[in-house]
Design an enzyme around this catalytic site. Structure first.
Site: not given
Length: 332
Positions: A22, A154, A224, A263, A265, A279, A281, A285
């Site tokens: 990433e 990602s 992205y 964050r 999901d 999951e 994070n 990002g």
């Protein structure tokens, strides 16, 4: 942002780039963070651990780090451990929470042990699985099935498998990135994500974002590099449903021992409206397409203020434990 003494933050390194898959996204995140902090008067400098030794941070007099690294060697506890040894406070979760959270299987095991809902899964481990085991996955989990590397972010290496004939190729692609491959039950419904700011009891969930990707395919490209994905905030869910997701996400964040920010999901089952944790994070990002800044804006927090708030929350694990060594680390 009121209450933050910018001068007291000292010389700041924005860690970006790194050696993970990433890297490209991390450079975009780091550039945004660097510009935001500098606009607030912070003495912030770019620092790419792929090009410079971390011990330079100490030699060059950096007082804290904003981690804008994603994936391995940045989000997995390794750089956090190095900064602990150097005594330089950093943003985001500590060593253990970072190491656990990047591993999707370990994360799911903890959530399941704590009674939190996460889709069923099978682990194909360390490259020792057979073709027969791969073929049996759809029998156990049903079709479609999601196949992903256990420790990538990602959406890199993620595949949605519709039939038995696609399984082996999807597993091989994921195994090329990580010897541990996670095969996960597919939840048909709406995809949402919810950022969290803070630590422990003071952590708070930001507004939920509903993600509507082209043909439901929220992959690396659609994350992205296109403007085709729609991000709805306010999310448009019934008020009670959004509040329930925020409460679930806070529990998921706290049981992993996360701090600073993160964050989570979530998939909402279209038939039952039940939310399922996918999951977490721990170094989300911060690009122009990223979701934490978008949610923060909906809560009245600008990108620049968000970056400054996160930087001000930088900490060391051992400081939080109140051990004597915390004073030594702060004094160095």
């Amino acid at each position: 942002m009121s209450g933050i003494d910018v001068k007291a933050l000292g010389k700041v390194a924005v860690l970006m780039g790194g050696r993970s898959a990433e890297r490209e996204v991390s450079l975009m995140s780091g550039s945004g963070v660097l510009q935001a902090l500098q606009s607030k008067g912070v003495k912030a400098h770019a620092f790419d651990p792929a090009e410079r030794e971390l011990c330079e941070l100490k030699r060059k007099g950096f007082k804290r780090c904003f981690i804008a690294l994603h994936g391995r060697f940045g989000e997995d506890g390794t750089v956090q451990g190095a900064l602990e040894l150097l005594g330089i406070p950093y943003t985001g979760s500590g060593v253990m929470a970072s190491a656990v959270s990047i591993d999707k299987v370990m994360t799911k095991r903890i959530w399941q042990a704590e009674g939190l809902p996460t889709p069923g899964w099978r682990l194909l481990q360390r490259g020792v699985f057979t073709r027969e085991q791969v073929r049996e996955i759809p029998d156990a989990l049903g079709l479609p099935v999601i196949v992903k590397p256990a420790r990538e972010g990602s959406s890199i290496g993620v595949a949605k498998v519709q039939g038995y004939s696609e399984m082996q190729q999807a597993v091989d692609a994921a195994a090329a990135l990580d010897p541990d491959v996670l095969c996960e039950q597919f939840i048909a419904g709406e995809e949402v994500t919810c950022p969290v700011l803070g630590s422990g009891d003071s952590a708070r969930a930001l507004p939920v974002i509903r993600i509507v990707a082209p043909e439901g395919n929220y992959d690396y490209q659609n994350k992205y590099f296109t403007d085709d994905t729609k991000y709805l905030v306010p999310c448009g869910l019934p008020e009670g449903e959004e509040a329930a997701i925020q409460e679930l996400v806070l529990k998921a964040y706290r049981v992993l021992g996360c701090r600073g920010w993160g964050r989570v999901d979530v998939m909402i089952d279209a038939a039952t409206r039940k939310p399922w944790l996918l999951e977490i994070n721990t170094s989300p990002g911060m690009t122009g397409h990223s979701l934490v800044p978008m949610s923060a804006r909906a809560a009245g927090i600008s990108y620049e203020d968000l970056c400054l708030q996160l930087l001000a929350s930088a900490a060391l694990d051992h400081e939080r434990g109140g051990q004597a060594s915390a004073k030594e680390g702060a004094a160095e």
